[in-house]
Design a protein around this motif. Structure first.
Motif, mmCIF file in Angstrom:
data_model
loop_
_atom_site.group_PDB
_atom_site.id
_atom_site.type_symbol
_atom_site.label_atom_id
_atom_site.label_comp_id
_atom_site.label_asym_id
_atom_site.label_seq_id
_atom_site.Cartn_x
_atom_site.Cartn_y
_atom_site.Cartn_z
ATOM 1 N N LEU A 278 0.828 -1.207 0.000
ATOM 2 C CA LEU A 278 0.000 0.000 0.000
ATOM 3 C C LEU A 278 0.862 1.257 0.000
ATOM 4 O O LEU A 278 0.570 2.239 -0.697
ATOM 5 N N GLN A 279 1.955 1.218 0.754
ATOM 6 C CA GLN A 279 2.793 2.410 0.834
ATOM 7 C C GLN A 279 3.597 2.641 -0.444
ATOM 8 O O GLN A 279 4.027 3.766 -0.696
ATOM 9 N N CYS A 280 3.780 1.617 -1.237
ATOM 10 C CA CYS A 280 4.368 1.835 -2.567
ATOM 11 C C CYS A 280 3.472 2.765 -3.390
ATOM 12 O O CYS A 280 3.966 3.632 -4.134
ATOM 13 N N LEU A 281 2.155 2.593 -3.261
ATOM 14 C CA LEU A 281 1.218 3.486 -3.949
ATOM 15 C C LEU A 281 1.375 4.914 -3.437
ATOM 16 O O LEU A 281 1.314 5.869 -4.217
ATOM 17 N N MET A 282 1.583 5.052 -2.124
ATOM 18 C CA MET A 282 1.805 6.379 -1.549
ATOM 19 C C MET A 282 3.051 7.019 -2.141
ATOM 20 O O MET A 282 3.048 8.209 -2.495
ATOM 21 N N LEU A 305 -4.067 8.078 -4.787
ATOM 22 C CA LEU A 305 -2.938 7.214 -4.424
ATOM 23 C C LEU A 305 -2.524 7.417 -2.971
ATOM 24 O O LEU A 305 -2.176 6.449 -2.275
ATOM 25 N N PHE A 306 -2.570 8.661 -2.494
ATOM 26 C CA PHE A 306 -2.229 8.905 -1.092
ATOM 27 C C PHE A 306 -3.305 8.324 -0.177
ATOM 28 O O PHE A 306 -2.998 7.781 0.892
ATOM 29 N N GLY A 307 -4.571 8.429 -0.585
ATOM 30 C CA GLY A 307 -5.641 7.836 0.199
ATOM 31 C C GLY A 307 -5.525 6.324 0.294
ATOM 32 O O GLY A 307 -5.748 5.727 1.346
ATOM 33 N N ALA A 372 8.674 8.768 2.724
ATOM 34 C CA ALA A 372 7.745 7.700 2.347
ATOM 35 C C ALA A 372 8.496 6.459 1.870
ATOM 36 O O ALA A 372 8.125 5.325 2.193
ATOM 37 N N VAL A 373 9.553 6.667 1.097
ATOM 38 C CA VAL A 373 10.362 5.541 0.627
ATOM 39 C C VAL A 373 11.006 4.813 1.812
ATOM 40 O O VAL A 373 11.037 3.577 1.867
#
Length: 394
Positions: A278-282, A305-307, A372-373
């Protein structure tokens, strides 16, 4: 009172007071009316950070003394007073300083004690589902408060009127929390008296030695990302000629809809890999925002994408903090989780405000993307370790 009635009343109380944090996204706009810039916003939120850190540390002491629901009610009264001070302020001065401190005090209590109360009402195998539903109502308050503020502005009202309206809603939350005190104690899954909640140095050492130290640190990174993107979204949108209400509406609807869809999802066989995915989408969304310019379709895609990435992964991370905690330190783990969350939420805007004024918005967005990464990498590392059979405490 039946459990079927307790849950909607509790969620309503959470929803009404959660809008208070969403209105901090409007502080740059409110302060602009005073002629103050983003540095001043960050500085006043630093006071909120200090108040929050102190409050979260002593929240267990207060709840042990007063009871968790009564403490939550008192916190909502403090938040209501803070919002009314924001609504009536006519410049940067003692009133805004007091509002910042009261907001930190109130949010420190509600955010740290809310999940602990919920954990008394549900079994361990229900945590992801009910924590997800809890987060839906928190996110609803977070996300729709700025949208309501925008609607009020478009209708000819001032942004300060949104603060006054939410002040009243927080008083309703306080009344609900006070009224739910006895019913929740009677309906607790574990009928034993509440275990002590206070944080001690020994408890902190115990949490940091447990697997829960990873979600406790990860939530700090996520909160910094969330604060950097949302607290100054009005600034990002204005600089690109966009309407910030589109971002908050799209982000909130995405988060709420997909959290509801996943309400019965337990995180899968390896929840940390789910979080990493999911955080890859972020990360993709944040990277896109760096280069998207004034394109409205790309702006909406960033919000989606952040949502999906941050919004949906967060409740799974809360559940992991509870699951990874030592049983006797469950309450303290969730409080430390809240503590690091608030350091990011209210502390990072100081860095973000300085960067906007001194170097611009683009370097800030690059920094947010890098954080985020890093968070995604940590989730992936724990997930791969679990898949490869590394002991749980590693």
């Amino acid at each position: 009172m039946s459990r079927k009635l307790i849950f909607p009343l509790y969620y309503a109380a959470i929803l009404f007071q959660a809008g208070a944090y969403g209105l901090t996204f409007m502080l740059p706009r409110l302060y602009d009316g005073f002629g103050a810039n983003e540095k001043v916003v960050g500085t006043t939120l630093l006071l909120t950070t200090v108040a929050t850190v102190v409050t979260v540390y002593f929240s267990g002491h207060l709840s042990d003394l007063m009871g968790r629901l009564r403490t939550l009610g008192m916190a909502c009264v403090a938040i209501s007073a803070a919002l009314m001070l924001y609504a009536t302020a006519d410049g940067v001065g003692p009133g805004l300083m007091a509002a910042s401190v009261l907001l930190g005090f109130g949010w420190g209590l509600t955010y740290s004690l809310g999940p602990i109360v919920m954990s008394r009402l549900v079994r361990a195998d229900e945590r992801v589902r009910y924590f997800t539903l809890l987060s839906v109502f928190v996110m609803g308050g977070f996300g729709f408060a700025p949208v309501i503020a925008s609607a009020l502005e478009n209708a000819g009202f001032a942004v300060r009127d949104a603060f006054a309206l939410n002040s009243v809603l927080c008083l309703i939350s306080a009344a609900l929390f006070f009224g739910l005190d006895r019913p929740i104690r009677l309906q607790a899954v574990n009928a034993r008296p509440e275990a002590p909640s206070r944080i001690t140095r020994a408890a902190v050492r115990g949490v940091l030695r447990s697997p829960a130290r990873l979600p406790v640190f990860m939530v700090f990174l996520g909160a910094s990302i969330f604060a950097g993107l949302n607290n100054f979204q009005t600034v990002f949108a204005d600089a690109r000629g966009l309407d910030y209400a589109w971002f908050f509406t799209t982000y909130t609807l995405t988060s709420v809809i997909f959290r509801l869809v996943m309400a019965r999802f337990t995180g899968g066989p390896n929840p940390y890999l789910t979080i990493a995915l999911l955080q890859c989408l972020m990360c993709v969304g944040l990277g896109l925002f760096v280069v998207s310019g004034d394109s409205l379709p790309l702006y909406l895609l960033v919000a989606v994408l952040f949502g999906l990435g941050y919004g949906v992964s967060y409740p799974v991370l809360v559940a992991m903090a509870a699951d990874d905690a030592d049983e006797e330190l469950g309450a303290q783990t969730l409080q430390l989780f809240a503590l690091t969350y608030f350091i990011g939420i209210f502390g990072f805007p100081l860095v973000a405000g300085w960067m906007i004024v001194e170097v611009g918005t683009r370097p800030l967005l690059i920094l947010i993307t890098a954080l985020a990464v890093l968070e995604t990498g940590l989730a992936l590392r724990r997930g791969l370790a679990r898949r490869n059979g590394v002991p749980r405490r590693a």
